[in-house]
Design a protein around this motif. Sequence first.
Motif, PDB file in Angstrom:
ATOM      1  N   VAL A  43       1.001   4.017 -14.726  1.00 15.37           N
ATOM      2  CA  VAL A  43       1.797   4.474 -13.592  1.00 15.37           C
ATOM      3  C   VAL A  43       3.101   3.696 -13.578  1.00 15.37           C
ATOM      4  O   VAL A  43       3.140   2.516 -13.220  1.00 15.37           O
ATOM      5  CB  VAL A  43       1.029   4.286 -12.266  1.00 15.37           C
ATOM      6  CG1 VAL A  43       1.862   4.776 -11.093  1.00 15.37           C
ATOM      7  CG2 VAL A  43      -0.309   5.015 -12.322  1.00 15.37           C
ATOM      8  N   ASP A  44       4.187   4.355 -13.973  1.00 12.35           N
ATOM      9  CA  ASP A  44       5.470   3.674 -14.101  1.00 12.35           C
ATOM     10  C   ASP A  44       5.936   3.047 -12.792  1.00 12.35           C
ATOM     11  O   ASP A  44       6.594   2.000 -12.787  1.00 12.35           O
ATOM     12  CB  ASP A  44       6.542   4.654 -14.596  1.00 12.35           C
ATOM     13  CG  ASP A  44       6.353   5.013 -16.062  1.00 12.35           C
ATOM     14  OD1 ASP A  44       5.681   4.237 -16.774  1.00 12.35           O
ATOM     15  OD2 ASP A  44       6.867   6.063 -16.492  1.00 12.35           O
ATOM     16  N   ALA A  45       5.586   3.676 -11.663  1.00 15.70           N
ATOM     17  CA  ALA A  45       6.064   3.192 -10.368  1.00 15.70           C
ATOM     18  C   ALA A  45       5.539   1.800 -10.032  1.00 15.70           C
ATOM     19  O   ALA A  45       6.057   1.135  -9.132  1.00 15.70           O
ATOM     20  CB  ALA A  45       5.680   4.171  -9.265  1.00 15.70           C
ATOM     21  N   THR A  46       4.506   1.345 -10.758  1.00 17.96           N
ATOM     22  CA  THR A  46       3.911   0.035 -10.457  1.00 17.96           C
ATOM     23  C   THR A  46       4.390  -1.065 -11.392  1.00 17.96           C
ATOM     24  O   THR A  46       3.901  -2.188 -11.326  1.00 17.96           O
ATOM     25  CB  THR A  46       2.374   0.110 -10.561  1.00 17.96           C
ATOM     26  OG1 THR A  46       2.005   0.378 -11.926  1.00 17.96           O
ATOM     27  CG2 THR A  46       1.814   1.198  -9.665  1.00 17.96           C
ATOM     28  N   ARG A  47       5.345  -0.789 -12.248  1.00 19.92           N
ATOM     29  CA  ARG A  47       5.716  -1.760 -13.279  1.00 19.92           C
ATOM     30  C   ARG A  47       6.292  -3.060 -12.730  1.00 19.92           C
ATOM     31  O   ARG A  47       6.252  -4.095 -13.386  1.00 19.92           O
ATOM     32  CB  ARG A  47       6.690  -1.130 -14.279  1.00 19.92           C
ATOM     33  CG  ARG A  47       5.999  -0.115 -15.184  1.00 19.92           C
ATOM     34  CD  ARG A  47       6.849   0.319 -16.341  1.00 19.92           C
ATOM     35  NE  ARG A  47       6.170   1.308 -17.153  1.00 19.92           N
ATOM     36  CZ  ARG A  47       5.312   1.029 -18.134  1.00 19.92           C
ATOM     37  NH1 ARG A  47       5.054  -0.238 -18.418  1.00 19.92           N
ATOM     38  NH2 ARG A  47       4.738   1.986 -18.824  1.00 19.92           N
ATOM     39  N   GLU A  48       6.842  -3.045 -11.524  1.00 16.97           N
ATOM     40  CA  GLU A  48       7.387  -4.266 -10.952  1.00 16.97           C
ATOM     41  C   GLU A  48       6.353  -5.069 -10.177  1.00 16.97           C
ATOM     42  O   GLU A  48       6.576  -6.238  -9.861  1.00 16.97           O
ATOM     43  CB  GLU A  48       8.565  -3.939 -10.024  1.00 16.97           C
ATOM     44  CG  GLU A  48       9.788  -3.398 -10.746  1.00 16.97           C
ATOM     45  CD  GLU A  48      10.296  -4.355 -11.818  1.00 16.97           C
ATOM     46  OE1 GLU A  48      10.468  -5.552 -11.503  1.00 16.97           O
ATOM     47  OE2 GLU A  48      10.498  -3.914 -12.964  1.00 16.97           O
TER      48      GLU A  48
ATOM     49  N   SER B 241       0.830  -1.200   0.000  1.00 19.20           N
ATOM     50  CA  SER B 241       0.000   0.000   0.000  1.00 19.20           C
ATOM     51  C   SER B 241       0.868   1.256   0.000  1.00 19.20           C
ATOM     52  O   SER B 241       0.552   2.246  -0.664  1.00 19.20           O
ATOM     53  CB  SER B 241      -0.928   0.004   1.224  1.00 19.20           C
ATOM     54  OG  SER B 241      -1.846  -1.063   1.143  1.00 19.20           O
ATOM     55  N   LEU B 242       1.970   1.218   0.712  1.00 23.28           N
ATOM     56  CA  LEU B 242       2.887   2.357   0.714  1.00 23.28           C
ATOM     57  C   LEU B 242       3.517   2.549  -0.666  1.00 23.28           C
ATOM     58  O   LEU B 242       3.673   3.681  -1.136  1.00 23.28           O
ATOM     59  CB  LEU B 242       3.980   2.157   1.770  1.00 23.28           C
ATOM     60  CG  LEU B 242       3.503   2.150   3.226  1.00 23.28           C
ATOM     61  CD1 LEU B 242       4.656   1.808   4.163  1.00 23.28           C
ATOM     62  CD2 LEU B 242       2.900   3.494   3.616  1.00 23.28           C
ATOM     63  N   GLU B 243       3.853   1.449  -1.341  1.00 19.23           N
ATOM     64  CA  GLU B 243       4.399   1.536  -2.687  1.00 19.23           C
ATOM     65  C   GLU B 243       3.398   2.139  -3.668  1.00 19.23           C
ATOM     66  O   GLU B 243       3.778   2.761  -4.659  1.00 19.23           O
ATOM     67  CB  GLU B 243       4.811   0.148  -3.187  1.00 19.23           C
ATOM     68  CG  GLU B 243       6.025  -0.446  -2.502  1.00 19.23           C
ATOM     69  CD  GLU B 243       6.312  -1.846  -3.004  1.00 19.23           C
ATOM     70  OE1 GLU B 243       5.886  -2.161  -4.140  1.00 19.23           O
ATOM     71  OE2 GLU B 243       6.943  -2.626  -2.270  1.00 19.23           O
ATOM     72  N   LEU B 244       2.116   1.937  -3.403  1.00 17.92           N
ATOM     73  CA  LEU B 244       1.069   2.420  -4.302  1.00 17.92           C
ATOM     74  C   LEU B 244       0.726   3.889  -4.077  1.00 17.92           C
ATOM     75  O   LEU B 244      -0.130   4.432  -4.769  1.00 17.92           O
ATOM     76  CB  LEU B 244      -0.187   1.566  -4.139  1.00 17.92           C
ATOM     77  CG  LEU B 244      -0.030   0.098  -4.533  1.00 17.92           C
ATOM     78  CD1 LEU B 244      -1.291  -0.671  -4.214  1.00 17.92           C
ATOM     79  CD2 LEU B 244       0.324  -0.035  -6.011  1.00 17.92           C
ATOM     80  N   GLY B 245       1.351   4.514  -3.096  1.00 20.36           N
ATOM     81  CA  GLY B 245       1.135   5.946  -2.892  1.00 20.36           C
ATOM     82  C   GLY B 245       0.359   6.309  -1.654  1.00 20.36           C
ATOM     83  O   GLY B 245       0.130   7.490  -1.386  1.00 20.36           O
TER      84      GLY B 245
END
Length: 272
Positions: free
Chosen positions: A239-244, A51-55
């Motif tokens: 959303v590039d931040a979620t590519r992994e 959840s923290l990784e998702l913003g």
Amino acid sequence: MSTTTPATRGTTPGSTPASDDVRAAVRTHYAALVEPEGSTRGCCGGSAPVSLELGYSEADLAAVPEGADLGLGCGNPQAIAALRPGETVLDLGCGAGFDVFLAARAVGPTGHVIGVDMTPEMLTRARANARAGEVANVEFRLGEIEHLPVADASVDVVISNCVVNLSPEQQQVVDEAYRVLRPGGRLAISDVVTTAELPADVRADLDLVAACVTGASTVDAVTAMLEQAGFTDVRVVPVDATRELPTTWDPAGDVRDYVVSASIEGTRPVGA
């Protein structure tokens, strides 16, 4: 939104799962997630760190009742919803209520948030969470997002977190979101889109329906669905931040080359 569940295997390779089979697989999977022995992993990993990784912030996680965040999202619709005090918000596929409770905080005591989910076990958890957290400006309704138990033109904002892709009738979902929005109301959701054509065996796999892979559509297809429903100011932004994150969605393979999370927005025009 999940790890694979062997019980849902059995679709003929290369075939397209029937709508009833899709709903049954999704409902069974998400019901199991709230059982004591159920998995705590969702399509995007399923934990507070995810959840923290998702913003979401540490403050967000601390602000909701314990047990509301099951880690089932693929983004943070709150980040694009721009919720205001006094608004009425609808969350499609609300699960245990994580985004509902965050929205309730944003709209304040003069606002109202409705969560809709087709899984009774999820709603039982969500209602218990509301009581435990003494959150008064929320309610949870049983229903399918293709046939919302919500009146026409009655909400200001529709949010959703990695749920629309689970529906076998996505245009109907978008049409319903448009119907319940007031003129000038807005759609702000996080979901999954495809970046390349999914292989036939992936499209046919019911496990990967619940894992937020099989039902994903292209950016162009999502844009077309919103515009067909009548939305304007449509934006579908990967959303590039979620590519992994997709590496956790399908432990048996790697779907990073095919799907990514996206922020999806649209507005019901004033006067429409």
